[in-house]
Design a protein around this motif. Structure first.
Motif, PDB file in Angstrom:
ATOM      1  N   GLY A  39       0.820  -1.211   0.000  1.00 35.57           N
ATOM      2  CA  GLY A  39       0.000   0.000   0.000  1.00 35.57           C
ATOM      3  C   GLY A  39       0.851   1.257   0.000  1.00 35.57           C
ATOM      4  N   LEU A  40       1.950   1.233   0.742  1.00 41.03           N
ATOM      5  CA  LEU A  40       2.874   2.368   0.761  1.00 41.03           C
ATOM      6  C   LEU A  40       3.506   2.561  -0.619  1.00 41.03           C
ATOM      7  CD1 LEU A  40       4.622   4.563   2.075  1.00 41.03           C
ATOM      8  CD2 LEU A  40       6.146   2.726   2.870  1.00 41.03           C
ATOM      9  N   PHE A  41       3.907   1.475  -1.240  1.00 41.50           N
ATOM     10  CA  PHE A  41       4.445   1.527  -2.600  1.00 41.50           C
ATOM     11  C   PHE A  41       3.448   2.195  -3.543  1.00 41.50           C
ATOM     12  CE2 PHE A  41       4.210  -0.696  -6.714  1.00 41.50           C
ATOM     13  CZ  PHE A  41       5.419  -0.307  -7.282  1.00 41.50           C
ATOM     14  N   ARG A  42       2.187   1.788  -3.457  1.00 44.56           N
ATOM     15  CA  ARG A  42       1.152   2.352  -4.332  1.00 44.56           C
ATOM     16  C   ARG A  42       0.921   3.844  -4.063  1.00 44.56           C
ATOM     17  NH1 ARG A  42      -0.950   0.002  -8.681  1.00 44.56           N
ATOM     18  NH2 ARG A  42      -2.801   1.124  -8.121  1.00 44.56           N
ATOM     19  N   LEU A  43       0.929   4.236  -2.798  1.00 46.09           N
ATOM     20  CA  LEU A  43       0.771   5.649  -2.462  1.00 46.09           C
ATOM     21  C   LEU A  43       1.915   6.472  -3.048  1.00 46.09           C
ATOM     22  CD1 LEU A  43      -0.579   8.036  -0.981  1.00 46.09           C
ATOM     23  CD2 LEU A  43       0.759   7.376   1.032  1.00 46.09           C
ATOM     24  N   ALA A  44       3.138   5.999  -2.876  1.00 43.90           N
ATOM     25  CA  ALA A  44       4.291   6.726  -3.422  1.00 43.90           C
ATOM     26  C   ALA A  44       4.212   6.798  -4.942  1.00 43.90           C
ATOM     27  CB  ALA A  44       5.592   6.054  -2.977  1.00 43.90           C
ATOM     28  N   GLN A  45       3.864   5.709  -5.549  1.00 43.42           N
ATOM     29  CA  GLN A  45       3.765   5.656  -7.008  1.00 43.42           C
ATOM     30  C   GLN A  45       2.710   6.649  -7.526  1.00 43.42           C
ATOM     31  OE1 GLN A  45       2.501   1.842  -8.747  1.00 43.42           O
ATOM     32  NE2 GLN A  45       4.502   1.791  -9.773  1.00 43.42           N
ATOM     33  N   ALA A  46       1.628   6.805  -6.797  1.00 43.69           N
ATOM     34  CA  ALA A  46       0.549   7.701  -7.228  1.00 43.69           C
ATOM     35  C   ALA A  46       0.829   9.165  -6.909  1.00 43.69           C
ATOM     36  CB  ALA A  46      -0.771   7.279  -6.585  1.00 43.69           C
ATOM     37  N   SER A  47       1.490   9.446  -5.794  1.00 44.41           N
ATOM     38  CA  SER A  47       1.646  10.840  -5.358  1.00 44.41           C
ATOM     39  C   SER A  47       2.971  11.477  -5.763  1.00 44.41           C
ATOM     40  CB  SER A  47       1.474  10.936  -3.838  1.00 44.41           C
ATOM     41  OG  SER A  47       2.449  10.156  -3.174  1.00 44.41           O
ATOM     42  N   PHE A  48       4.030  10.707  -5.876  1.00 44.40           N
ATOM     43  CA  PHE A  48       5.339  11.299  -6.148  1.00 44.40           C
ATOM     44  C   PHE A  48       5.426  12.032  -7.487  1.00 44.40           C
ATOM     45  CE2 PHE A  48       8.497   9.110  -3.039  1.00 44.40           C
ATOM     46  CZ  PHE A  48       7.681   9.453  -1.979  1.00 44.40           C
ATOM     47  N   PRO A  49       4.837  11.537  -8.563  1.00 48.69           N
ATOM     48  CA  PRO A  49       4.937  12.302  -9.819  1.00 48.69           C
ATOM     49  C   PRO A  49       4.403  13.733  -9.682  1.00 48.69           C
ATOM     50  CG  PRO A  49       4.151  10.094 -10.275  1.00 48.69           C
ATOM     51  CD  PRO A  49       4.163  10.251  -8.772  1.00 48.69           C
ATOM     52  N   HIS A  50       3.336  13.915  -8.924  1.00 50.42           N
ATOM     53  CA  HIS A  50       2.771  15.252  -8.714  1.00 50.42           C
ATOM     54  C   HIS A  50       3.713  16.104  -7.856  1.00 50.42           C
ATOM     55  CE1 HIS A  50      -0.906  13.778 -10.499  1.00 50.42           C
ATOM     56  NE2 HIS A  50      -0.873  12.757  -9.658  1.00 50.42           N
ATOM     57  N   MET A  51       4.300  15.488  -6.843  1.00 45.07           N
ATOM     58  CA  MET A  51       5.233  16.211  -5.979  1.00 45.07           C
ATOM     59  C   MET A  51       6.488  16.602  -6.763  1.00 45.07           C
ATOM     60  SD  MET A  51       4.962  14.026  -2.457  1.00 45.07           S
ATOM     61  CE  MET A  51       3.443  13.880  -1.516  1.00 45.07           C
ATOM     62  N   ILE A  52       6.960  15.710  -7.622  1.00 40.43           N
ATOM     63  CA  ILE A  52       8.150  15.998  -8.427  1.00 40.43           C
ATOM     64  C   ILE A  52       7.896  17.186  -9.350  1.00 40.43           C
ATOM     65  CG2 ILE A  52       9.617  15.108 -10.296  1.00 40.43           C
ATOM     66  CD1 ILE A  52       9.300  12.313  -8.960  1.00 40.43           C
ATOM     67  N   ARG A  53       6.722  17.226  -9.965  1.00 42.83           N
ATOM     68  CA  ARG A  53       6.389  18.353 -10.855  1.00 42.83           C
ATOM     69  C   ARG A  53       6.428  19.691 -10.115  1.00 42.83           C
ATOM     70  NH1 ARG A  53       3.174  14.588 -13.431  1.00 42.83           N
ATOM     71  NH2 ARG A  53       1.268  15.005 -12.274  1.00 42.83           N
TER      72      ARG A  53
END
Length: 177
Positions: A39-53
């Motif tokens: 679940g943590l992996f999925r959260l990071a995968q979903a949220s990090f691209p937005h944070m990186i932008r």
């Protein structure tokens, strides 16, 4: 009005109960891992691209003593929390340079939370624990004090990010002793 997510908190438990190895089915073991790590992996995968932008973001991950020390009967929980800790280290290594602060927070003790510990222990045992260790004795971790620490971590200046901290009541023996 809502803006972009700056801070995500992963606070999902992975406790499947105290079970011997013989009494831990593959399905139960996998459920602990799915809750604790996948679940943590999925959260990071979903949220990090937005944070990186945006060039910034924060992921705060609640964990348990089992991330650093396994106990008998806690095979699934120890594997899930150990995996959670290692995943946080990997995420931090990959994404800190992209402006994402990852923090792994070990709660090394009982949290005064009727909706979690209270349900695990049952109302009578939970009240007995509160009476003997909680309230003015400060022997249970208080949720509002955990929240204060999380807020501090979420707002840390990037020149002094904390990766890992552990919290416990003053009267609890640390996991490393």
């Amino acid at each position: 009005e809502h803006g972009p997510i700056h801070t995500a908190v992963y606070n999902l438990g992975a406790q499947i109960g105290d079970r011997t190895l013989e009494n831990t089915s593959p399905k139960a073991f996998e459920m602990g891992w799915r809750l604790g790590t996948f679940g943590l992996f999925r959260l990071a995968q979903a949220s990090f691209p937005h944070m990186i932008r945006r060039g910034e973001g924060c992921l705060l991950v609640t964990s348990a003593t089992a991330a650093v020390r396994g106990n008998g009967g806690q095979h699934s929980h120890a594997a899930a929390m150990g995996g959670r800790r290692m995943l946080c280290q990997s995420l931090n290594a990959e994404f800190a340079s992209k402006g994402i602060h990852v923090a792994h927070i070990i709660l090394d003790g009982a949290v005064d939370a009727p909706d979690t510990l209270g349900k695990m222990l049952g109302p009578e045992r939970f009240q007995k624990l509160r009476d003997s260790h909680g309230k003015e004795k400060d022997g249970l971790i208080l949720p509002d004090k955990v929240a204060e620490t999380f807020l501090h971590l979420a707002t840390q200046h990037r020149s002094a990010w904390t990766f890992e901290c552990d919290m416990r009541a003053w009267s609890d023996r640390p996991w490393w002793n």
